[in-house]
Design a protein around this motif. Structure first.
Motif, mmCIF file in Angstrom:
data_model
loop_
_atom_site.group_PDB
_atom_site.id
_atom_site.type_symbol
_atom_site.label_atom_id
_atom_site.label_comp_id
_atom_site.label_asym_id
_atom_site.label_seq_id
_atom_site.Cartn_x
_atom_site.Cartn_y
_atom_site.Cartn_z
ATOM 1 N N ALA A 35 0.815 -1.049 0.124
ATOM 2 C CA ALA A 35 -0.021 0.069 -0.062
ATOM 3 C C ALA A 35 0.838 1.185 0.041
ATOM 4 O O ALA A 35 2.036 1.317 0.655
ATOM 5 C CB ALA A 35 -0.885 -0.142 1.147
ATOM 6 N N ILE A 36 0.735 2.094 -0.758
ATOM 7 C CA ILE A 36 1.174 3.445 -0.811
ATOM 8 C C ILE A 36 0.577 4.548 0.063
ATOM 9 O O ILE A 36 -0.695 4.635 0.071
ATOM 10 C CB ILE A 36 1.159 3.969 -2.317
ATOM 11 C CG1 ILE A 36 1.669 2.859 -3.386
ATOM 12 C CG2 ILE A 36 1.772 5.278 -2.340
ATOM 13 C CD1 ILE A 36 3.251 2.428 -2.977
ATOM 14 N N ASP A 37 1.491 5.249 0.958
ATOM 15 C CA ASP A 37 0.817 6.270 1.734
ATOM 16 C C ASP A 37 0.695 7.440 0.866
ATOM 17 O O ASP A 37 1.334 8.234 0.375
ATOM 18 C CB ASP A 37 1.783 6.650 2.693
ATOM 19 C CG ASP A 37 1.577 7.762 3.772
ATOM 20 O OD1 ASP A 37 0.286 8.232 3.574
ATOM 21 O OD2 ASP A 37 2.259 8.018 4.624
ATOM 22 N N ARG A 38 -0.603 7.855 0.833
ATOM 23 C CA ARG A 38 -1.062 9.123 0.243
ATOM 24 C C ARG A 38 -0.430 10.212 0.287
ATOM 25 O O ARG A 38 -0.161 11.077 -0.500
ATOM 26 C CB ARG A 38 -2.676 9.298 0.443
ATOM 27 C CG ARG A 38 -3.275 10.550 -0.143
ATOM 28 C CD ARG A 38 -4.737 10.665 0.530
ATOM 29 N NE ARG A 38 -5.462 9.763 -0.014
ATOM 30 C CZ ARG A 38 -6.378 10.056 -1.227
ATOM 31 N NH1 ARG A 38 -6.120 10.958 -1.946
ATOM 32 N NH2 ARG A 38 -7.311 9.135 -1.563
ATOM 33 N N THR A 39 0.025 10.483 1.490
ATOM 34 C CA THR A 39 0.542 11.829 2.093
ATOM 35 C C THR A 39 2.057 11.898 1.430
ATOM 36 O O THR A 39 2.592 13.188 1.388
ATOM 37 C CB THR A 39 0.878 11.620 3.542
ATOM 38 O OG1 THR A 39 1.769 10.683 4.266
ATOM 39 C CG2 THR A 39 -0.495 11.806 4.288
ATOM 40 N N LEU A 40 2.549 10.951 0.944
ATOM 41 C CA LEU A 40 3.809 11.123 0.027
ATOM 42 C C LEU A 40 3.635 11.712 -1.103
ATOM 43 O O LEU A 40 4.401 12.543 -1.676
ATOM 44 C CB LEU A 40 4.491 9.475 -0.267
ATOM 45 C CG LEU A 40 5.066 8.678 0.826
ATOM 46 C CD1 LEU A 40 5.414 7.098 0.303
ATOM 47 C CD2 LEU A 40 6.070 9.424 1.485
ATOM 48 N N LEU A 41 2.441 11.806 -1.820
ATOM 49 C CA LEU A 41 2.143 12.506 -2.815
ATOM 50 C C LEU A 41 1.729 13.764 -2.828
ATOM 51 O O LEU A 41 1.621 14.612 -3.612
ATOM 52 C CB LEU A 41 1.257 11.697 -3.814
ATOM 53 C CG LEU A 41 1.975 10.388 -4.503
ATOM 54 C CD1 LEU A 41 0.825 9.475 -4.942
ATOM 55 C CD2 LEU A 41 3.076 10.734 -5.174
ATOM 56 N N GLU A 42 1.059 14.106 -1.603
ATOM 57 C CA GLU A 42 0.380 15.478 -1.132
ATOM 58 C C GLU A 42 1.395 16.410 -0.577
ATOM 59 O O GLU A 42 0.837 17.421 -0.480
ATOM 60 C CB GLU A 42 -0.884 15.014 -0.325
ATOM 61 C CG GLU A 42 -1.686 14.327 -0.942
ATOM 62 C CD GLU A 42 -2.954 13.794 0.022
ATOM 63 O OE1 GLU A 42 -4.265 13.783 -0.587
ATOM 64 O OE2 GLU A 42 -2.893 13.758 1.241
ATOM 65 N N THR A 43 2.430 15.926 -0.243
ATOM 66 C CA THR A 43 3.322 16.908 0.580
ATOM 67 C C THR A 43 4.003 17.821 -0.411
ATOM 68 O O THR A 43 4.323 17.318 -1.634
ATOM 69 C CB THR A 43 4.459 16.234 1.614
ATOM 70 O OG1 THR A 43 5.229 15.188 0.554
ATOM 71 C CG2 THR A 43 3.721 15.241 2.498
ATOM 72 N N GLN A 44 4.394 19.216 0.052
ATOM 73 C CA GLN A 44 4.901 20.047 -0.866
ATOM 74 C C GLN A 44 6.405 20.022 -0.768
ATOM 75 O O GLN A 44 7.222 19.971 -1.971
ATOM 76 C CB GLN A 44 4.551 21.353 -0.513
ATOM 77 C CG GLN A 44 3.129 21.659 -0.718
ATOM 78 C CD GLN A 44 2.783 21.512 -2.301
ATOM 79 O OE1 GLN A 44 3.517 22.259 -3.151
ATOM 80 N NE2 GLN A 44 1.511 20.862 -2.569
ATOM 81 N N ASN A 45 6.967 19.512 0.303
ATOM 82 C CA ASN A 45 8.571 19.321 0.545
ATOM 83 C C ASN A 45 8.764 18.426 1.896
ATOM 84 O O ASN A 45 8.242 18.603 2.802
ATOM 85 C CB ASN A 45 9.035 20.791 0.904
ATOM 86 C CG ASN A 45 10.476 20.800 0.533
ATOM 87 O OD1 ASN A 45 11.169 19.952 -0.019
ATOM 88 N ND2 ASN A 45 11.134 21.774 1.048
ATOM 89 N N PRO A 46 9.353 17.409 1.500
ATOM 90 C CA PRO A 46 9.842 16.872 0.227
ATOM 91 C C PRO A 46 8.676 16.371 -0.841
ATOM 92 O O PRO A 46 7.572 16.055 -0.354
ATOM 93 C CB PRO A 46 10.696 15.468 0.768
ATOM 94 C CG PRO A 46 10.105 14.896 1.847
ATOM 95 C CD PRO A 46 9.614 16.346 2.391
ATOM 96 N N PHE A 47 9.008 16.207 -1.975
ATOM 97 C CA PHE A 47 8.021 15.889 -2.924
ATOM 98 C C PHE A 47 8.683 14.753 -3.922
ATOM 99 O O PHE A 47 9.708 14.565 -3.899
ATOM 100 C CB PHE A 47 7.709 17.099 -3.934
ATOM 101 C CG PHE A 47 8.926 17.619 -4.546
ATOM 102 C CD1 PHE A 47 9.193 17.192 -5.840
ATOM 103 C CD2 PHE A 47 9.689 18.828 -4.087
ATOM 104 C CE1 PHE A 47 10.149 17.860 -6.423
ATOM 105 C CE2 PHE A 47 10.562 19.223 -4.662
ATOM 106 C CZ PHE A 47 10.977 18.690 -5.953
#
Length: 135
Positions: A35-47
């Motif tokens: 499963a992929i953590d959605r927050t990895l794609l939603e953060t501005q920094n790091p991205f």
């Protein structure tokens, strides 16, 4: 192929692949599928600088690239028949920062007229689609 947004990704699925974060010197590898953590794609920094994800059960391949501060995300629907199609070739690339894993892609070909060939049709690559790691 369709361009999608983060909200269009089904995070309920498990994906094989990788996400390369802007503050890391090697990618986060998901093998076996996880499963992929959605927050990895939603953060501005790091991205996420680059990522490829594939869910074999649903035939869903996702390509992620960071371009000019925006995530460019594409979804590809892969059919089982694509692996044996005469219009598709399979290629594998060795990785240098993923413990020697081989990235497996389907290369889809199409014919297009080419002015350099007197307008005759030539084979050109239409798209490259990630389908996991080569075993």
């Amino acid at each position: 192929m369709s361009k999608i947004e983060i909200k269009d990704i089904d995070f309920g699925l498990c994906y094989e692949g990788y996400l390369w974060m802007s503050n890391e010197n090697k990618p986060r590898v998901f093998s076996p599928a996880a499963a992929i953590d959605r927050t990895l794609l939603e953060t501005q920094n790091p991205f996420v600088v680059e990522g490829y994800l594939y869910n074999k059960e649903q035939g869903v391949s996702i390509s992620i690239k960071s371009l000019d501060g925006e995530l460019c995300i594409h979804r590809f629907d892969v059919q089982e028949s694509d692996f044996n199609s005469s219009e598709v070739t399979q290629v594998a690339y060795h990785s240098h920062r993923m413990d020697g894993k081989r990235l497996h892609f389907l290369r889809y070909w199409t014919t297009k007229p080419d002015e350099a060939c007197l307008g005759m049709e030539v084979l050109t690559v239409e798209k490259m689609v990630f389908v996991g790691f080569k075993k």
